[in-house]
Design a protein around this motif. Structure first.
Motif, mmCIF file in Angstrom:
data_model
loop_
_atom_site.group_PDB
_atom_site.id
_atom_site.type_symbol
_atom_site.label_atom_id
_atom_site.label_comp_id
_atom_site.label_asym_id
_atom_site.label_seq_id
_atom_site.Cartn_x
_atom_site.Cartn_y
_atom_site.Cartn_z
ATOM 1 N N VAL A 25 0.843 -1.204 0.000
ATOM 2 C CA VAL A 25 0.000 0.000 0.000
ATOM 3 C C VAL A 25 0.876 1.252 0.000
ATOM 4 N N PHE A 26 1.937 1.242 0.818
ATOM 5 C CA PHE A 26 2.717 2.471 0.989
ATOM 6 C C PHE A 26 3.840 2.657 -0.020
ATOM 7 N N PHE A 27 4.248 1.586 -0.680
ATOM 8 C CA PHE A 27 5.326 1.720 -1.665
ATOM 9 C C PHE A 27 4.796 1.381 -3.044
ATOM 10 N N PRO A 28 4.437 2.417 -3.830
ATOM 11 C CA PRO A 28 3.846 2.137 -5.140
ATOM 12 C C PRO A 28 4.830 1.417 -6.050
ATOM 13 N N ALA A 29 4.301 0.732 -7.034
ATOM 14 C CA ALA A 29 5.138 -0.031 -7.952
ATOM 15 C C ALA A 29 6.002 0.903 -8.782
ATOM 16 N N GLY A 30 7.133 0.377 -9.225
ATOM 17 C CA GLY A 30 8.012 1.178 -10.067
ATOM 18 C C GLY A 30 7.604 1.088 -11.525
ATOM 19 N N SER A 42 -0.936 7.097 -12.563
ATOM 20 C CA SER A 42 -1.327 6.875 -13.949
ATOM 21 C C SER A 42 -1.713 5.421 -14.101
ATOM 22 N N ARG A 43 -2.593 5.148 -15.025
ATOM 23 C CA ARG A 43 -2.982 3.755 -15.253
ATOM 24 C C ARG A 43 -1.951 3.049 -16.121
ATOM 25 N N GLU A 118 -4.217 -2.889 -20.615
ATOM 26 C CA GLU A 118 -5.087 -2.218 -21.578
ATOM 27 C C GLU A 118 -4.891 -0.708 -21.657
ATOM 28 N N PRO A 119 -4.602 0.000 -20.527
ATOM 29 C CA PRO A 119 -4.355 1.444 -20.653
ATOM 30 C C PRO A 119 -3.195 1.757 -21.609
ATOM 31 N N LEU A 123 -3.053 4.269 -24.779
ATOM 32 C CA LEU A 123 -1.965 5.227 -25.000
ATOM 33 C C LEU A 123 -1.413 5.098 -26.420
ATOM 34 N N PHE A 124 -1.235 3.863 -26.876
ATOM 35 C CA PHE A 124 -0.743 3.664 -28.247
ATOM 36 C C PHE A 124 -1.763 4.207 -29.261
ATOM 37 N N ALA A 125 -3.046 4.040 -28.970
ATOM 38 C CA ALA A 125 -4.078 4.563 -29.873
ATOM 39 C C ALA A 125 -3.961 6.088 -29.986
#
Ligand SMILES: [Zn+2]
Ligand SMILES: [Zn+2]
Length: 270
Positions: A25-30, A42-43, A118-119, A123-125
């Motif tokens: 919860v406290f350490f967001p993914a890189g 960001s998604r 999927e996001p 983004l590519f679109a």
């Protein structure tokens, strides 16, 4: 009878699980490419630096297939076709790509392909919309078709990565999205790396339109993640044209340039 340390191990195990949950919860993914911590929510799990490092296809390129021709001046490039297009290799009218298949863009495409983020397709679109706006009416189309996977492959993977790009693109263009119009009737060989010759052989006649598909006199925008030799876009275009499509333009997120297509490749194969 339970060993005396048993309850303690149980409690420690439980505490470990709680610690793991708190950490996540406290350490967001890189960033999924460079592992740098993501500073903005960001998604898309890719940092801004990696996104900014995508290398766009240069303006100096083959007018037909979009192959970069960096040794030519812009004026020359406007008039010169690459060797493959001089030989009229491709069935599509035109192909364009947003960027060069290298570095972070390659890794982003592989993330979409294998992890269904999927996001990233959306983004590519957006990036492909930039290409369409730059090219003006030359990429105009009546419907959007993704390069299909073979049915068995799509069932195994659960999705078609080209569709994850083509569907949001069709929505942005307000065009019909036709995911089942084209089908791959013969699967790709299982071998990992295919030579240029094997690539052309493996896709020749491997696509067909579904019986009853409405493609007559339509301009098709054919979408894929990567154009390597152009063999796949070519084989799909042939199938669409045989079914009565008026024209086909290919649009891919990336273009591989370290694998240039030799002239007359098709001539050698037939
Ligand atoms: Zn990064
Ligand atoms: Zn060309």
């Amino acid at each position: 009878m339970q060993a005396p340390g048993g309850w303690r191990r149980g409690v420690l195990g439980w505490m470990g699980a709680v610690c793991d949950a708190v950490t996540s919860v406290f350490f967001p993914a890189g960033c999924r490419i460079c592992e740098q911590l993501l500073s903005t929510a960001s998604r898309v799990p890719i940092c801004q630096e990696c996104l900014d490092s995508f290398q766009k296809t240069p303006q100096r390129r083959c007018e037909t297939c979009g192959l970069p021709l960096p040794t030519l001046s812009p004026a020359e490039a406007a008039q010169v076709l690459c060797p493959a297009c001089q030989e009229k290799t491709y069935a599509f009218e035109k192909a364009r790509a947003y960027g060069i298949y290298s570095g972070a863009l390659t890794q982003a495409i592989l993330l979409l392909k294998w992890e269904r983020i999927e996001p990233l397709g959306a983004l590519f679109a957006e990036r492909l919309m930039e290409v369409i706006q730059q090219e003006g009416s030359t990429l105009a189309a009546d419907l959007v078709v993704p390069v299909p996977l073979h049915r068995a492959r799509e069932r195994e993977r659960g999705y078609n990565q080209a569709g994850l790009i083509a569907k949001p693109l069709a929505r942005k263009l307000s065009l019909p999205y036709k995911a089942v119009l084209l089908m791959r009737t013969r699967p790709r060989p299982n071998k990992q790396a295919l030579s240029i010759k094997e690539r052309w052989e493996s896709v020749r006649g491997a696509f067909a339109t579904r019986p009853g598909s409405q493609v007559d006199n339509k301009r098709v925008l054919l979408v894929d993640d990567v154009m390597t030799t152009g063999a796949t876009l070519d084989a799909c275009s042939s199938a669409l044209l045989e079914s009565g499509a008026k024209s086909v333009v290919g649009l891919t997120v990336a273009r591989a340039v370290e694998n240039p297509l030799p002239a007359k490749v098709r001539g050698k194969l037939s």
